[in-house]
Design an enzyme around this catalytic site. Structure first.
Site, short mmCIF file in Angstrom:
data_model
loop_
_atom_site.label_atom_id
_atom_site.label_comp_id
_atom_site.label_asym_id
_atom_site.label_seq_id
_atom_site.Cartn_x
_atom_site.Cartn_y
_atom_site.Cartn_z
N GLU A 113 0.83 -1.20 0.00
CA GLU A 113 0.00 0.00 0.00
C GLU A 113 0.87 1.26 0.00
O GLU A 113 0.50 2.28 -0.60
CB GLU A 113 -0.94 -0.03 1.20
CG GLU A 113 -1.98 -1.13 1.07
CD GLU A 113 -2.91 -1.23 2.26
OE1 GLU A 113 -4.12 -1.12 2.08
OE2 GLU A 113 -2.39 -1.40 3.39
N GLU B 74 -3.36 -9.34 4.22
CA GLU B 74 -3.96 -9.00 5.51
C GLU B 74 -5.00 -10.01 5.99
O GLU B 74 -5.11 -10.27 7.20
CB GLU B 74 -4.61 -7.60 5.43
CG GLU B 74 -3.64 -6.45 5.56
CD GLU B 74 -2.99 -6.03 4.26
OE1 GLU B 74 -2.41 -4.94 4.21
OE2 GLU B 74 -3.07 -6.80 3.28
#
Length: 256
Positions: free
Chosen positions: A110, A130
């Site tokens: 990210e 995640e």
């Protein structure tokens, strides 16, 4: 090289600003202190009119493994004025390049997606794993990546938690340049050098228009881009660019 409490290192190379995450012992995972120092580095880049392009990289052969999960488990506050990693919610106005070696996964990916250009070693791994920990990729990956890759491939990546070779992301245009291992930073510097010959205020405006292009209808875009472009068109650098062209010389940009 300037030392910002060892967690984030910065270096000025002419008009290029190199930011290095310096926690190799935890694969450059981001805790609260690292996020704040990253935020301070991004602020310093924005405020310095002599710096035109930044590069983010990681120490020890790894870009970043994302959030420091041990710090998160302790309930540590990792928020900054610019969001996660000191950049995700509010990237700089100026161009910024990610130089990836090793792993850029979870928040590390990210972080890379917060940048405008990505250079990666051909043996690097990238992904959004995640969900393995019942976490959600809330650092921008789930809405930035679908704008850059096909929908079903992003779904597969995010829901399987796979970490894939950088070559996969290069194939779909997420990664700009693939390099041999150990060469990502040097290639990013070479790419930055191609940018700094161009007008800095125009590049700021160009980046901003492209960033908003997904949000505007074509009818809106004509007027909205004018507002963003006007400061560059009114700048000293525009006058310098035209003067240099007339005089058949290279322009000397001031960033104003």
């Amino acid at each position: 090289m300037e030392n910002r409490g060892n967690l984030v290192l910065t270096e000025k190379r002419g008009k290029i600003f190199i930011i290095t995450i310096n926690r190799p012992e935890v694969k450059n995972a981001c805790d609260g202190a690292t996020g704040m120092q990253m935020c301070q580095a991004i602020d310093a880049f924005e405020e310095d009119e002599n710096l035109f392009v930044a590069i983010i990289t990681g120490a020890g052969g790894t870009f970043s493994a994302g959030a420091d999960l041990k710090a998160a488990a302790r309930g540590e506050d990792r928020s900054t004025p610019r969001g996660g990693f000191g950049i995700m919610a509010k990237p700089p106005r100026k161009p910024i390049i990610a130089a990836i070696e090793g792993y850029a996964v979870a928040g590390g990916m990210e972080l890379a997606l917060s940048c405008d250009l990505i250079v990666a070693a051909n043996n690097a791994k990238m992904g959004l794993p995640e969900v393995r920990h019942n976490l959600v990729a809330v650092g921008g990956g789930l809405f930035r990546l679908p704008k850059r890759m096909p929908y079903h491939l992003v779904m597969e990546l995010a829901l399987t938690a796979d970490m894939l070779p950088a070559e996969h992301f290069h194939r779909f245009g997420v990664v700009n340049r693939l390099t041999e291992p150990g060469q990502a930073l040097q290639t990013a510097i070479e790419l930055a050098e191609r940018l700094i010959v161009n007008g800095p205020t125009a590049q700021i405006a160009t980046k901003e228009i492209i960033r908003h292009a997904y949000e505007w209808t074509e009818e809106e875009a004509w007027e909205k881009q004018k507002v963003i472009a006007q400061p560059a068109l009114d700048s000293e650098d525009r006058k310098e660019g035209l003067k240099a062209f007339a005089e058949k010389r290279k322009p000397i940009w001031s960033g104003k």
